[in-house]
Design a protein around this motif. Structure first.
Motif, PDB file in Angstrom:
ATOM      1  N   ARG A 118       0.859  -1.194   0.000  1.00 55.08           N
ATOM      2  CA  ARG A 118       0.000   0.000   0.000  1.00 55.08           C
ATOM      3  C   ARG A 118       0.886   1.231   0.000  1.00 55.08           C
ATOM      4  N   ARG A 119       0.555   2.173  -0.883  1.00 48.54           N
ATOM      5  CA  ARG A 119       1.250   3.458  -0.926  1.00 48.54           C
ATOM      6  C   ARG A 119       0.219   4.566  -1.009  1.00 48.54           C
ATOM      7  N   ASP A 120       0.406   5.612  -0.233  1.00 47.45           N
ATOM      8  CA  ASP A 120      -0.511   6.756  -0.220  1.00 47.45           C
ATOM      9  C   ASP A 120       0.133   7.933  -0.923  1.00 47.45           C
ATOM     10  N   GLU A 121      -0.616   8.535  -1.828  1.00 40.53           N
ATOM     11  CA  GLU A 121      -0.214   9.741  -2.538  1.00 40.53           C
ATOM     12  C   GLU A 121      -1.319  10.784  -2.371  1.00 40.53           C
ATOM     13  N   PRO A 122      -0.994  12.043  -2.607  1.00 44.26           N
ATOM     14  CA  PRO A 122      -2.044  13.076  -2.502  1.00 44.26           C
ATOM     15  C   PRO A 122      -3.229  12.766  -3.419  1.00 44.26           C
TER      16      PRO A 122
ATOM     17  N   TYR B  65      -4.850   9.934  -3.728  1.00 42.02           N
ATOM     18  CA  TYR B  65      -5.047   8.539  -4.108  1.00 42.02           C
ATOM     19  C   TYR B  65      -4.423   7.603  -3.083  1.00 42.02           C
ATOM     20  N   CYS B  66      -5.055   6.439  -2.955  1.00 43.93           N
ATOM     21  CA  CYS B  66      -4.509   5.319  -2.181  1.00 43.93           C
ATOM     22  C   CYS B  66      -4.212   4.198  -3.183  1.00 43.93           C
ATOM     23  N   TRP B  67      -2.943   3.789  -3.259  1.00 41.77           N
ATOM     24  CA  TRP B  67      -2.513   2.791  -4.238  1.00 41.77           C
ATOM     25  C   TRP B  67      -2.275   1.455  -3.545  1.00 41.77           C
ATOM     26  N   ILE B  68      -2.932   0.411  -4.057  1.00 44.81           N
ATOM     27  CA  ILE B  68      -2.747  -0.962  -3.572  1.00 44.81           C
ATOM     28  C   ILE B  68      -2.073  -1.744  -4.693  1.00 44.81           C
ATOM     29  N   GLY B  69      -0.912  -2.341  -4.381  1.00 43.75           N
ATOM     30  CA  GLY B  69      -0.147  -2.992  -5.428  1.00 43.75           C
ATOM     31  C   GLY B  69       0.214  -4.419  -5.108  1.00 43.75           C
ATOM     32  N   VAL B  70       0.532  -5.158  -6.189  1.00 42.23           N
ATOM     33  CA  VAL B  70       1.036  -6.534  -6.091  1.00 42.23           C
ATOM     34  C   VAL B  70       2.368  -6.563  -6.825  1.00 42.23           C
ATOM     35  N   HIS B  71       3.436  -6.902  -6.089  1.00 40.71           N
ATOM     36  CA  HIS B  71       4.792  -6.874  -6.650  1.00 40.71           C
ATOM     37  C   HIS B  71       5.355  -8.288  -6.671  1.00 40.71           C
ATOM     38  N   ASN B  72       5.963  -8.643  -7.791  1.00 41.89           N
ATOM     39  CA  ASN B  72       6.635  -9.937  -7.890  1.00 41.89           C
ATOM     40  C   ASN B  72       7.962  -9.765  -8.633  1.00 41.89           C
ATOM     41  N   THR B  73       8.868 -10.660  -8.370  1.00 37.87           N
ATOM     42  CA  THR B  73      10.164 -10.658  -9.043  1.00 37.87           C
ATOM     43  C   THR B  73      10.128 -11.710 -10.133  1.00 37.87           C
ATOM     44  N   GLY B  74      10.334 -11.253 -11.355  1.00 34.98           N
ATOM     45  CA  GLY B  74      10.273 -12.173 -12.482  1.00 34.98           C
ATOM     46  C   GLY B  74      10.813 -11.505 -13.725  1.00 34.98           C
TER      47      GLY B  74
ATOM     48  N   SER C 234      14.001  -4.723 -10.846  1.00 35.71           N
ATOM     49  CA  SER C 234      13.605  -5.073  -9.477  1.00 35.71           C
ATOM     50  C   SER C 234      12.321  -5.879  -9.429  1.00 35.71           C
ATOM     51  N   GLY C 235      11.591  -5.974 -10.539  1.00 35.93           N
ATOM     52  CA  GLY C 235      10.360  -6.745 -10.578  1.00 35.93           C
ATOM     53  C   GLY C 235       9.233  -6.000 -11.276  1.00 35.93           C
ATOM     54  N   THR C 236       8.062  -6.567 -11.192  1.00 33.61           N
ATOM     55  CA  THR C 236       6.870  -5.994 -11.831  1.00 33.61           C
ATOM     56  C   THR C 236       5.859  -5.625 -10.747  1.00 33.61           C
ATOM     57  N   LEU C 237       5.286  -4.427 -10.893  1.00 30.89           N
ATOM     58  CA  LEU C 237       4.344  -3.920  -9.895  1.00 30.89           C
ATOM     59  C   LEU C 237       3.052  -3.497 -10.589  1.00 30.89           C
ATOM     60  N   PHE C 238       1.942  -4.161 -10.246  1.00 27.59           N
ATOM     61  CA  PHE C 238       0.608  -3.750 -10.682  1.00 27.59           C
ATOM     62  C   PHE C 238      -0.055  -3.018  -9.515  1.00 27.59           C
ATOM     63  N   GLU C 239      -0.678  -1.842  -9.807  1.00 35.81           N
ATOM     64  CA  GLU C 239      -1.262  -1.032  -8.732  1.00 35.81           C
ATOM     65  C   GLU C 239      -2.692  -0.625  -9.092  1.00 35.81           C
ATOM     66  N   LEU C 240      -3.507  -0.558  -8.054  1.00 33.72           N
ATOM     67  CA  LEU C 240      -4.888  -0.088  -8.146  1.00 33.72           C
ATOM     68  C   LEU C 240      -4.986   1.223  -7.377  1.00 33.72           C
ATOM     69  N   GLY C 241      -5.442   2.273  -8.054  1.00 31.76           N
ATOM     70  CA  GLY C 241      -5.528   3.586  -7.418  1.00 31.76           C
ATOM     71  C   GLY C 241      -6.959   3.947  -7.084  1.00 31.76           C
ATOM     72  N   PHE C 242      -7.253   4.150  -5.802  1.00 27.72           N
ATOM     73  CA  PHE C 242      -8.582   4.549  -5.313  1.00 27.72           C
ATOM     74  C   PHE C 242      -8.525   6.005  -4.901  1.00 27.72           C
ATOM     75  N   ALA C 243      -9.432   6.800  -5.417  1.00 28.43           N
ATOM     76  CA  ALA C 243      -9.470   8.223  -5.071  1.00 28.43           C
ATOM     77  C   ALA C 243      -9.908   8.374  -3.613  1.00 28.43           C
ATOM     78  N   ARG C 244      -9.205   9.295  -2.920  1.00 24.83           N
ATOM     79  CA  ARG C 244      -9.578   9.561  -1.538  1.00 24.83           C
ATOM     80  C   ARG C 244     -10.819  10.438  -1.495  1.00 24.83           C
ATOM     81  N   ALA C 245     -11.639  10.284  -0.489  1.00 22.93           N
ATOM     82  CA  ALA C 245     -12.836  11.110  -0.339  1.00 22.93           C
ATOM     83  C   ALA C 245     -12.425  12.530  -0.023  1.00 22.93           C
TER      84      ALA C 245
END
Length: 455
Positions: A375-379, A381-390, A444-455
Motif C-alpha cells: 500500500r502506498r498513499d499519494e495526494p 489517491y490510495c494505491w494498492i499494489g502486487v509486486h513480484n520478481t520475475g 527489481s520486478g513488476t508492480l501492478f497497482e490499483l488507485g482509489f481516489a480519496r474522499a
C-alpha cells in the motif's frame, strides 16, 4: 423552410430589426409631436402677449375694429381663433373662420404673463384666455386659439412614413439576413460533405479545421477527437472479435479432436473417462470465458452496482494469501501481506481484482522469490499494489496488458488461465470505482497497482 436554421435566424434578425426600428420610430414620433406642441403653444403665448400690447397701445377700439385684415394677417392662417370682448360681453374683434362653438375659459390676470399650463384643449383646438387693458384703461378679455388639424395632418403623414420605413426595413433585414446566413453556413455544408465520406473503412479521415470559421473550430476539433475514439474503439472491437474467435476456436478444436478420436475406435471405460475429464476442462475454460465476458459487458454498461463500505485491507490481503498459499508453495514462493488500514470500496470486487493480480504474480514470479501486497498513499489517491520478481516486461507491452485477450506469450495458457481477460476485468473494476490502474516493470520486478481516489 420552417426547419432551416438560416431562415429561422433570418426571421429572428428581421423581428429584432422591426422591434428596434419600432422603438426608434416611437421615440422620433413622440419627439416630433412634442416639438409641434411646443411650437404651437409658444406661438399661442406670444399671440396673447401681442394682442395685449396692441390693445394697450391703440388709440381707440373703433380704430382696431376698422382694420380686421391686420389681425388676420397677424394670425397667418385659417386655423387661428381670436376673440376680444368687453366686460359687458360686447365683441370688439371676433375671428373664428370655422364658426365653432368655443367654451368660456377663466382668463388669466392682465398683470401675469401667460404660461403653457394656462393653455387648454377643447374640440381639437388649443385655447388661451387672458385679461388685457384697452384704450383709456378699459378692461378687455382676449381669447386666442388654434385648431390642431394641421398638426394632426403632419403627424399622420409622419406615422405613415414610419410604418412604411419599418416594414421595408424588416423585409430588407430578412432578405439580407437570409442571404448572409446562407453564405456564412457554407462551411457547415462542406463539413457535411466531408462527413458523408466517412465509413467504417475510412475512420482514419478527419474533418478539415484550417479553413473553418473560428466559431466552428472547437466543435470540429471535438468531432475529430470523437472520430479518433471511434477509430480506436472500432479497432479494439475488430481485434476483440478476432481474439474471441481464436480463444473459442482452441477449446472447440480440442473438444472435436478428442471426441473424434474417442469415436473412431472402441476404448475402455477408463479411456472414455479420461476423454470426458479432458472435455470438462475445456468446458470449464469456455464457461470461465463466458462469465468473464458477461462481467465485462455489465461493468461497461453500469449494470454492476457498487456496494461501498469500509474494508480492512489487512484482512483482505491475509485471506488472499491463505487462498493462494498452496499454489505459491508449489512454485516455491513466499507471500508477504503488507496491506494496512481501511479503504472504502466494494469488498467482492476488490477481492476479485487483487485475486487476478495475485494469480498473475504467482504464475510469473521466479521460484524462491517473494510476492508482496503493498500500500502506498499519494495526494488524492490510495494505491494498492502486487509486486513480484520475475522476467521484465517489455515497455511495448505495458500499455496493452489491460486489453481483452492480450497476452505477452499467447502459448502460455495454463489451467485456470483467465483467457487473457483477467487484467481487463481489473481495469473494469477500477472504472466502476472511478479509480486507476497502472503497471511498471524493471530489474527489481513488476508492480501492478490499483488507485482509489480519496474522499
Amino acid at each position: 423552410m420552417s426547419k432551416s436554421i438560416a431562415w429561422r435566424l433570418a426571421l429572428a434578425i428581421a423581428l429584432t430589426c422591426a422591434l428596434v426600428l419600432s422603438v426608434i420610430g416611437v421615440f422620433l414620433y413622440r419627439s416630433l409631436a412634442s416639438e409641434l406642441a411646443l411650437r404651437d403653444d409658444q406661438a399661442l403665448l406670444g399671440r396673447l402677449e401681442q394682442m395685449r400690447a396692441l390693445l394697450h397701445d391703440s388709440d381707440s377700439l373703433e380704430a382696431l375694429q376698422a382694420r380686421p385684415r391686420l389681425y388676420q394677417n397677424m394670425l397667418g392662417n385659417q386655423d387661428s381663433v381670436l376673440l376680444v370682448n368687453r366686460q359687458d360681453g360686447g365683441q370688439v374683434i371676433a375671428i373664428n373662420p370655422h364658426q365653432q362653438a368655443l367654451p368660456t375659459l377663466p382668463p388669466i390676470a392682465k398683470d401675469r404673463a401667460p404660461q403653457r399650463a394656462d393653455i387648454q384643449t377643447h374640440d381639437a383646438t388649443v385655447l388661451l384666455a387672458g385679461m388685457a387693458q384697452g384704450p383709456a384703461g378699459e378692461t378687455l378679455s382676449v381669447m386666442v386659439g388654434k385648431r390642431l388639424e394641421e398638426r394632426e395632418h403632419i403627424l399622420a403623414r409622419y406615422r405613415l412614413n414610419l410604418y412604411v420605413a419599418i416594414g421595408l426595413g424588416t423585409l430588407l433585414a430578412f432578405a439580407l439576413g437570409g442571404l448572409l446566413l446562407r453564405r456564412g453556413l457554407k462551411p457547415l455544408h462542406t463539413l457535411a460533405q466531408a462527413m458523408r465520406g466517412i465509413n467504417p473503412r475510412s475512420l482514419d479521415q478527419r474533418m478539415p479545421v484550417d479553413n473553418v470559421p473560428s466559431e466552428l473550430k472547437e466543435p470540429v476539433q471535438a468531432l475529430n477527437a470523437m472520430l479518433a475514439r471511434l477509430e480506436d474503439s472500432f479497432e479494439r472491437l475488430s481485434q476483440f472479435s478476432a481474439d474471441l474467435a481464436h480463444e473459442i476456436r482452441t477449446p472447440l478444436h480440442n473438444l472435436l479432436g478428442s471426441n473424434s478420436l474417442a469415436l473412431n475406435q472402441s476404448r475402455s471405460p477408463a479411456e472414455y473417462q479420461d476423454v470426458l475429464a479432458s472435455n470438462i476442462e475445456e468446458y470449464e475454460r469456455l464457461n470461465r470465458m463466458a462469465e468473464n465476458l458477461m462481467f465485462l459487458a455489465r461493468a461497461e454498461h453500469g449494470q454492476r452496482p457498487l456496494h461501498l463500505h469500509p474494508v480492512n485491507l489487512q484482512d483482505v490481503g491475509q485471506e488472499l494469501c491463505d487462498y493462494f498459499d498452496a499454489l505459491a508453495e508449489d512454485r516455491q514462493l513466499r507471500l508477504d501481506n503488507q496491506l494496512h488500514g481501511t479503504l472504502t470500496a466494494d469488498l467482492h470486487l476488490l477481492q476479485r481484482a487483487l485475486s487476478n493480480l495475485l494469480a498473475n504474480a504467482v504464475r510469473h514470479a521466479e521460484p524462491g522469490s517473494t510476492v508482496r501486497l503493498l500500500r502506498r498513499d499519494e495526494p488524492g489517491y490510495c494505491w494498492i499494489g502486487v509486486h513480484n520478481t520475475g522476467p521484465t516486461i517489455d515497455p511495448q507491452h505495458l500499455n496493452k496488458l489491460f486489453d481483452r485477450f492480450y497476452r505477452i506469450d499467447p502459448s502460455r495458457a495454463e489451467p485456470g488461465d483467465s483467457g487473457g481477460l483477467g487484467l481487463a476485468i481489473v481495469r473494469s473494476i477500477m472504472h466502476l470505482h472511478d479509480g486507476q490502474v497502472r503497471v511498471s516493470s524493471d530489474d527489481s520486478g513488476t508492480l501492478f497497482e490499483l488507485g482509489f481516489a480519496r474522499a
